[in-house]
Scaffold this motif. Structure first.
Motif: not given
Length: 212
Positions: A3-6, A32-37
């Motif tokens: 997403x744009x905000x990282x 430092x982003x949340x991985x979404x699986x």
């Protein structure tokens, strides 16, 4: 996709086979982003049949869906091989079959191919790779075994650099392991021969290497 905000690294397609789930985790770690699986098996902590490190054939999606839905799925292990915990039963409309035999998956069945076969190979100097590979494949067919379960090719040390044998192993995607002639000479085999004894110092190359 990020997403744009990282804030999120999202696995969109090819989660297992395409490596997108691992990519999402790697990108998330870097940013430092949340991985979404979102693949269903990952979401509920179930081992996915196409991530076990074994060649897999058949109705992976259908059998996985049955496991997720709590339907009875039978495990038929013709070859003893370690598997992660799976919610399987003795009987079921769907099934998981672990075998190195050359069989086609039945309807509603997944076939897992364990790396349980070693093929012994010998060759005259200069034997072409197509001939070596053709003989390996013919031997497997005659024995009713699947090439997907070949773990390695084996031969004598003197043939470690033989292009035909090396090339056959490369095409099969397996390592080539070699043994000293004196070690092979000490193996009792059904078909010893004077020809390899004179050439490389052991009455058997292919049979003895496979047995070792």
């Amino acid at each position: 996709c990020v997403d744009e905000g990282g804030r999120f690294a999202v696995s969109l397609v090819g989660g297992h086979g395409g490596g997108a789930n691992e990519l999402a985790r790697a990108v998330g770690e870097v940013l430092g982003a949340e991985p979404v699986v979102t693949t269903a098996t990952d979401a509920v902590g179930l081992a996915a049949l196409d991530t076990l490190g074994l060649p897999v054939e058949g109705d992976v999606a259908g059998v996985s869906r049955a496991l997720l839905d709590g339907e009875p799925v039978a495990l038929r292990a013709e070859v003893a091989w370690p598997l992660p915990p799976l919610p399987v039963t003795a009987e079921g409309a769907c099934g998981i079959r672990v075998t190195d035999r050359a069989v086609e998956p039945a309807a509603g069945e997944v076939v897992l191919r364990p790396p349980s076969l070693v093929v012994g190979v010998g060759a005259s100097r200069g034997a072409p790779v197509d001939e070596v590979l053709g003989l390996v494949e013919a031997a497997l067919r005659e024995a009713g075994l699947s090439a997907a379960s070949v773990a390695e090719l084996a031969t004598v040390d003197a043939k470690a650099g033989e292009p035909g044998i090396v090339g056959a192993a490369e095409r099969l995607g397996v390592p080539l392991v070699t043994y000293p002639a004196d070690e092979l000479a000490g193996v009792e085999v059904p078909n010893p021969s004077d020809a390899p004894l004179a050439a490389v110092g052991t009455p058997s190359v292919a049979e003895a290497a496979a047995l070792v």
